[in-house]
Design a protein around this motif. Structure first.
Motif, PDB file in Angstrom:
ATOM      1  N   GLN B 153     -24.687 123.379  67.860  1.00  0.00           N
ATOM      2  CA  GLN B 153     -23.390 123.719  67.283  1.00  0.00           C
ATOM      3  C   GLN B 153     -22.429 122.548  67.426  1.00  0.00           C
ATOM      4  O   GLN B 153     -22.585 121.698  68.305  1.00  0.00           O
ATOM      5  CB  GLN B 153     -22.786 124.932  68.007  1.00  0.00           C
ATOM      6  CG  GLN B 153     -23.667 126.165  67.949  1.00  0.00           C
ATOM      7  CD  GLN B 153     -22.980 127.385  68.549  1.00  0.00           C
ATOM      8  OE1 GLN B 153     -21.753 127.463  68.620  1.00  0.00           O
ATOM      9  NE2 GLN B 153     -23.781 128.337  68.987  1.00  0.00           N
ATOM     10  N   THR B 154     -21.435 122.540  66.544  1.00  0.00           N
ATOM     11  CA  THR B 154     -20.352 121.561  66.605  1.00  0.00           C
ATOM     12  C   THR B 154     -19.075 122.321  66.299  1.00  0.00           C
ATOM     13  O   THR B 154     -19.113 123.349  65.608  1.00  0.00           O
ATOM     14  CB  THR B 154     -20.617 120.423  65.596  1.00  0.00           C
ATOM     15  OG1 THR B 154     -21.759 119.684  66.034  1.00  0.00           O
ATOM     16  CG2 THR B 154     -19.435 119.453  65.469  1.00  0.00           C
ATOM     17  N   ASN B 155     -17.958 121.833  66.832  1.00  0.00           N
ATOM     18  CA  ASN B 155     -16.686 122.507  66.567  1.00  0.00           C
ATOM     19  C   ASN B 155     -15.771 121.637  65.719  1.00  0.00           C
ATOM     20  O   ASN B 155     -15.472 120.491  66.066  1.00  0.00           O
ATOM     21  CB  ASN B 155     -15.977 122.860  67.876  1.00  0.00           C
ATOM     22  CG  ASN B 155     -14.670 123.592  67.610  1.00  0.00           C
ATOM     23  OD1 ASN B 155     -13.645 122.976  67.320  1.00  0.00           O
ATOM     24  ND2 ASN B 155     -14.712 124.915  67.671  1.00  0.00           N
ATOM     25  N   TYR B 156     -15.368 122.181  64.574  1.00  0.00           N
ATOM     26  CA  TYR B 156     -14.318 121.558  63.767  1.00  0.00           C
ATOM     27  C   TYR B 156     -13.517 122.709  63.148  1.00  0.00           C
ATOM     28  O   TYR B 156     -13.902 123.273  62.126  1.00  0.00           O
ATOM     29  CB  TYR B 156     -14.917 120.659  62.684  1.00  0.00           C
ATOM     30  CG  TYR B 156     -13.882 119.781  61.988  1.00  0.00           C
ATOM     31  CD1 TYR B 156     -13.103 118.885  62.716  1.00  0.00           C
ATOM     32  CD2 TYR B 156     -13.684 119.840  60.608  1.00  0.00           C
ATOM     33  CE1 TYR B 156     -12.158 118.086  62.084  1.00  0.00           C
ATOM     34  CE2 TYR B 156     -12.748 119.037  59.967  1.00  0.00           C
ATOM     35  CZ  TYR B 156     -11.991 118.161  60.718  1.00  0.00           C
ATOM     36  OH  TYR B 156     -11.048 117.358  60.100  1.00  0.00           O
ATOM     37  N   GLY B 157     -12.467 123.097  63.848  1.00  0.00           N
ATOM     38  CA  GLY B 157     -11.714 124.279  63.420  1.00  0.00           C
ATOM     39  C   GLY B 157     -12.426 125.559  63.828  1.00  0.00           C
ATOM     40  O   GLY B 157     -11.792 126.552  64.164  1.00  0.00           O
ATOM     41  N   LEU B 158     -13.744 125.534  63.776  1.00  0.00           N
ATOM     42  CA  LEU B 158     -14.564 126.664  64.217  1.00  0.00           C
ATOM     43  C   LEU B 158     -15.926 126.125  64.639  1.00  0.00           C
ATOM     44  O   LEU B 158     -16.232 124.957  64.379  1.00  0.00           O
ATOM     45  CB  LEU B 158     -14.711 127.702  63.090  1.00  0.00           C
ATOM     46  CG  LEU B 158     -15.678 127.422  61.937  1.00  0.00           C
ATOM     47  CD1 LEU B 158     -15.671 128.569  60.955  1.00  0.00           C
ATOM     48  CD2 LEU B 158     -15.418 126.112  61.215  1.00  0.00           C
TER      49      LEU B 158
END
Lengths: 251, 193
Positions: B153-158
């Motif tokens: 997973q990665t987070n960018y806004g969500l």
């Protein structure tokens, strides 16, 4: 979280690095491939090559250089300078460049931005804007900053975004070469009014200047040349300091 | 080992090829169905716009070949997105290998996401030798949601899927070929599966 990027910029003429590159430990500081590898290993997030070759022959040599950089360097890089057609961009991308940066050619024919982003995708189209303040107004300049245009920086930046640019590289000519800090007020306004990443350029002199351009200028990336080339600022040390200031960087 | 990079006109195939060279592998570029079917490993890159890329796949008939491959396949960036069910980009029907939709990032974010971000919740041998929160280089405006195939997973806004796996199919949203030594590690892991 997405990190802020540090981008060394190399001026290239006829396939060779020019102007003030003064790495002590390198055998050939004029070889862009050697320099690019060095910067990648030292923690640069991206590289920009600005081709200032004046001749067709020189440009061909640069294309060969791009291929060699792509072969050996494992971080993304952008090539700019003298790009004015789909064909130019196609050759650069086919040689392994990740992005291209256009400037004067976009001002002369703004449709070029639409054409490039439709054909190759916004992600590889960087529009470089050189501007300086005239009577309190930020005005866009052509040809490396020598010719003023009627374009207002903020209006032009918005048009560029609307036409499909993936990123803006803004150089303040008022700050470039001064080592007195980036144009953070204008940068912050660009970053707030636009929805694409903004690269700050012009004015880097100290580590604090980088802190400021990320915190006050809200820049997504910062580009510099001489402070890196002359070893005045070490990229690793810079990033450690940014992190101490709660700025998210790749370390 | 016989490695094929699918060359369908929508990809920075050169960078992927060079990254394999740096690891000591010699991949071939091809859009020939038989060459692709017979490969030991297949890399499916892609940059640009989804519906255009899909059209090019259809033109060469590769849209029906890719989902039937049985050897390890690695989709990169747009390649990964095209392996999903659908993408909002150009309202494109994907190849349906990964049962997930690809959506556009919120307008409250800067789009494209461009630069280095971390990958976490790593759940595959693809990430052998990597630390949680390793940095990868990403450039994209659309993302795959979290789903049963998510392996990072990665987070960018969500939080979204920065990598997917289903059977022999792997997909990564980031560019391993441009992600320094950690990216090279992932590519090497795939090539030595």
């Amino acid at each position: 979280m997405l990190t802020k990027r540090i981008i060394p910029c190399l001026d290239i003429k006829d396939g060779r690095t020019v102007k003030g590159v003064n790495f002590i430990n390198l055998i050939d500081a004029g070889d862009p491939v050697v320099l690019a590898k060095e910067y990648a290993e030292k923690g640069a997030d991206e590289l920009v090559f600005l081709d200032i070759s004046a001749t067709l022959e020189g440009r061909k040599t640069t294309l060969e250089m791009v291929l060699k950089v792509a072969e050996q360097v494992n971080i993304p890089f952008t090539v700019g300078g003298g790009i004015s057609s789909i064909k130019d961009v196609d050759s650069l991308l086919k040689s392994g460049a990740d992005k291209v940066s256009i400037n004067s050619s976009a001002i002369k024919r703004p449709e070029l931005i639409n054409e490039l982003s439709a054909k190759f995708g916004s992600q590889c189209v960087v529009v470089a804007i050189d501007a300086k303040q005239i009577d309190g107004q930020w005005m866009v300049h052509l040809a490396g900053g020598s010719i003023p245009t009627e374009l207002n920086l903020f209006n032009w930046a918005k048009e560029v975004e609307m036409r499909g640019a993936g990123e803006i590289l803004f150089t303040s000519m008022d700050h470039d070469g001064t080592k007195d800090g980036f144009a953070n007020e204008a940068l912050s306004r660009l970053s707030t009014e636009l929805h694409i990443p903004i690269i700050a350029s012009g004015g880097a002199g100290t580590i604090q200047h980088f802190v400021d351009t990320f915190q006050i200028g809200k820049s997504d990336a910062a580009l510099a040349a001489s402070v890196f080339h002359f070893g005045e600022i070490k990229i690793h040390e810079l990033k450690e300091n940014l992190r101490k200031n709660n700025i998210n960087v790749r370390l | 080992m016989n490695i094929v990079i699918i060359d369908y006109g929508a990809g920075n195939t050169k960078s992927v090829q060079f990254a394999c060279h740096r690891l000591g592998f010699s991949p071939v570029l091809s859009n020939d169905k038989d060459v692709i079917r017979l490969a030991d490993k297949v890399i499916f890159p892609g940059v640009g716009q989804a519906s255009n890329a899909m059209q090019m796949l259809k033109k060469s008939g590769l849209d029906s070949v890719i989902p039937t491959l049985t050897q390890p396949v690695l989709g990169i960036c747009l390649g990964m997105q095209l392996l999903c069910n659908t993408t909002e980009e150009g309202h494109t029907q994907g190849l349906g290998v990964f049962d997930v939709a690809v959506k556009r990032f919120s307008n409250t974010l800067k789009v494209p996401q461009m630069g280095w971000n971390t990958i976490f919740s790593l759940e595959s041998n693809l990430f052998l030798g990597l630390k949680n929160d390793a940095y990868m280089y990403l450039v994209h405006s659309y993302y795959a949601e979290i789903c049963e195939h998510t392996i990072s997973q990665t987070n960018y806004g969500l939080n979204y899927s920065s990598a997917l796996k289903r059977d022999n199919f792997y997909g990564v949203q980031f560019h391993p070929e441009k992600s320094s030594t950690e990216g090279a590690q992932i590519l090497n892991n795939f090539l030595t599966l």
